[in-house]
Design a protein around this motif. Structure first.
Motif, PDB file in Angstrom:
ATOM      1  N   ALA A  99     -38.137 -29.155 -11.290  1.00 52.05           N
ATOM      2  CA  ALA A  99     -37.512 -28.790 -10.011  1.00 52.05           C
ATOM      3  C   ALA A  99     -38.056 -29.694  -8.919  1.00 52.05           C
ATOM      4  O   ALA A  99     -39.209 -30.128  -8.995  1.00 52.05           O
ATOM      5  CB  ALA A  99     -37.805 -27.332  -9.699  1.00 52.05           C
ATOM      6  N   PRO A 100     -37.300 -30.036  -7.932  1.00 50.73           N
ATOM      7  CA  PRO A 100     -35.905 -29.701  -7.673  1.00 50.73           C
ATOM      8  C   PRO A 100     -34.916 -30.701  -8.263  1.00 50.73           C
ATOM      9  O   PRO A 100     -33.718 -30.511  -8.171  1.00 50.73           O
ATOM     10  CB  PRO A 100     -35.817 -29.723  -6.144  1.00 50.73           C
ATOM     11  CG  PRO A 100     -36.764 -30.807  -5.750  1.00 50.73           C
ATOM     12  CD  PRO A 100     -37.901 -30.726  -6.772  1.00 50.73           C
ATOM     13  N   ARG A 101     -35.438 -31.769  -8.903  1.00 50.98           N
ATOM     14  CA  ARG A 101     -34.527 -32.803  -9.424  1.00 50.98           C
ATOM     15  C   ARG A 101     -33.570 -32.256 -10.470  1.00 50.98           C
ATOM     16  O   ARG A 101     -32.409 -32.653 -10.510  1.00 50.98           O
ATOM     17  CB  ARG A 101     -35.304 -33.988  -9.984  1.00 50.98           C
ATOM     18  CG  ARG A 101     -35.949 -34.809  -8.876  1.00 50.98           C
ATOM     19  CD  ARG A 101     -36.516 -36.083  -9.388  1.00 50.98           C
ATOM     20  NE  ARG A 101     -37.849 -35.832  -9.918  1.00 50.98           N
ATOM     21  CZ  ARG A 101     -38.572 -36.718 -10.563  1.00 50.98           C
ATOM     22  NH1 ARG A 101     -38.104 -37.919 -10.772  1.00 50.98           N
ATOM     23  NH2 ARG A 101     -39.767 -36.412 -10.990  1.00 50.98           N
ATOM     24  N   ASN A 102     -34.040 -31.303 -11.320  1.00 49.51           N
ATOM     25  CA  ASN A 102     -33.127 -30.795 -12.343  1.00 49.51           C
ATOM     26  C   ASN A 102     -32.001 -29.968 -11.724  1.00 49.51           C
ATOM     27  O   ASN A 102     -30.900 -29.924 -12.261  1.00 49.51           O
ATOM     28  CB  ASN A 102     -33.864 -30.040 -13.445  1.00 49.51           C
ATOM     29  CG  ASN A 102     -34.618 -28.828 -12.966  1.00 49.51           C
ATOM     30  OD1 ASN A 102     -34.560 -28.447 -11.805  1.00 49.51           O
ATOM     31  ND2 ASN A 102     -35.361 -28.218 -13.864  1.00 49.51           N
ATOM     32  N   LEU A 103     -32.235 -29.333 -10.588  1.00 49.23           N
ATOM     33  CA  LEU A 103     -31.176 -28.607  -9.888  1.00 49.23           C
ATOM     34  C   LEU A 103     -30.099 -29.580  -9.418  1.00 49.23           C
ATOM     35  O   LEU A 103     -28.902 -29.336  -9.578  1.00 49.23           O
ATOM     36  CB  LEU A 103     -31.746 -27.818  -8.704  1.00 49.23           C
ATOM     37  CG  LEU A 103     -30.724 -27.107  -7.827  1.00 49.23           C
ATOM     38  CD1 LEU A 103     -29.956 -26.074  -8.639  1.00 49.23           C
ATOM     39  CD2 LEU A 103     -31.395 -26.455  -6.649  1.00 49.23           C
ATOM     40  N   ILE A 104     -30.531 -30.711  -8.883  1.00 50.93           N
ATOM     41  CA  ILE A 104     -29.579 -31.733  -8.438  1.00 50.93           C
ATOM     42  C   ILE A 104     -28.792 -32.272  -9.630  1.00 50.93           C
ATOM     43  O   ILE A 104     -27.573 -32.429  -9.558  1.00 50.93           O
ATOM     44  CB  ILE A 104     -30.311 -32.866  -7.693  1.00 50.93           C
ATOM     45  CG1 ILE A 104     -30.909 -32.312  -6.402  1.00 50.93           C
ATOM     46  CG2 ILE A 104     -29.388 -34.048  -7.416  1.00 50.93           C
ATOM     47  CD1 ILE A 104     -31.927 -33.201  -5.743  1.00 50.93           C
ATOM     48  N   LEU A 105     -29.479 -32.517 -10.740  1.00 54.55           N
ATOM     49  CA  LEU A 105     -28.791 -33.005 -11.943  1.00 54.55           C
ATOM     50  C   LEU A 105     -27.774 -31.985 -12.447  1.00 54.55           C
ATOM     51  O   LEU A 105     -26.685 -32.349 -12.897  1.00 54.55           O
ATOM     52  CB  LEU A 105     -29.807 -33.337 -13.037  1.00 54.55           C
ATOM     53  CG  LEU A 105     -30.711 -34.534 -12.751  1.00 54.55           C
ATOM     54  CD1 LEU A 105     -31.816 -34.628 -13.795  1.00 54.55           C
ATOM     55  CD2 LEU A 105     -29.904 -35.824 -12.682  1.00 54.55           C
ATOM     56  N   ARG A 106     -28.117 -30.710 -12.370  1.00 54.78           N
ATOM     57  CA  ARG A 106     -27.167 -29.656 -12.771  1.00 54.78           C
ATOM     58  C   ARG A 106     -25.942 -29.650 -11.862  1.00 54.78           C
ATOM     59  O   ARG A 106     -24.803 -29.562 -12.337  1.00 54.78           O
ATOM     60  CB  ARG A 106     -27.829 -28.280 -12.711  1.00 54.78           C
ATOM     61  CG  ARG A 106     -28.564 -27.853 -13.936  1.00 54.78           C
ATOM     62  CD  ARG A 106     -28.928 -26.363 -13.816  1.00 54.78           C
ATOM     63  NE  ARG A 106     -29.948 -25.795 -14.616  1.00 54.78           N
ATOM     64  CZ  ARG A 106     -31.141 -26.249 -14.935  1.00 54.78           C
ATOM     65  NH1 ARG A 106     -31.523 -27.372 -14.528  1.00 54.78           N
ATOM     66  NH2 ARG A 106     -31.989 -25.607 -15.675  1.00 54.78           N
ATOM     67  N   LEU A 107     -26.189 -29.726 -10.551  1.00 56.10           N
ATOM     68  CA  LEU A 107     -25.078 -29.730  -9.592  1.00 56.10           C
ATOM     69  C   LEU A 107     -24.158 -30.930  -9.811  1.00 56.10           C
ATOM     70  O   LEU A 107     -22.949 -30.835  -9.621  1.00 56.10           O
ATOM     71  CB  LEU A 107     -25.611 -29.729  -8.158  1.00 56.10           C
ATOM     72  CG  LEU A 107     -26.281 -28.436  -7.698  1.00 56.10           C
ATOM     73  CD1 LEU A 107     -26.936 -28.623  -6.332  1.00 56.10           C
ATOM     74  CD2 LEU A 107     -25.282 -27.284  -7.655  1.00 56.10           C
TER      75      LEU A 107
END
Length: 121
Positions: A99-107
């Motif tokens: 987090a938070p990069r994986n949230l951006i990748l999910r979005l």
């Protein structure tokens, strides 16, 4: 467009060892020329995780595949020999970035990840 705008800035940042960028040093599959491509990689115990933002049809990826997974990663002034590259499950790739990069990748609906194994690990 990226080649002439963002890449020169990212190359300078990666070479300085500051910022989020690493360099992937690879050999051109047809020219034999050595290239350096800036990427944001996640470090894991086995090596590094790359997210294929533009898919498998980018030069750095095709060159590394042609070299049987071999390339060099330069990160924070250190050099790492990569001896193979494997597909990585989406969930494992997301976890590697944290987090938070994986949230951006999910979005952004990113799904393609590769594990770049450091030789000897």
């Amino acid at each position: 467009m990226l080649k002439h705008t963002i890449n020169p800035i990212a190359l300078r940042a990666a070479r300085s060892g500051r910022g989020p960028f690493s360099l992937v040093r690879h050999v051109g599959r047809t020219t034999g020329t050595v290239f350096e491509t800036p990427l944001i990689l996640a470090e894991v115990p086995q090596g590094f995780v790359a997210e294929l933002t533009y898919g498998e049809n980018v030069s750095w990826y095709r060159n590394v595949v042609a070299a049987h997974g071999r390339c060099t990663i330069i990160r924070g002034g250190a050099t790492f020999a990569i001896d193979r590259m494997d597909r990585l499950e989406t969930a494992a790739g997301m976890r590697a970035f944290g987090a938070p990069r994986n949230l951006i990748l999910r979005l952004l609906r990113r799904r393609e990840f590769r594990l770049l194994h450091v030789a000897g690990r």
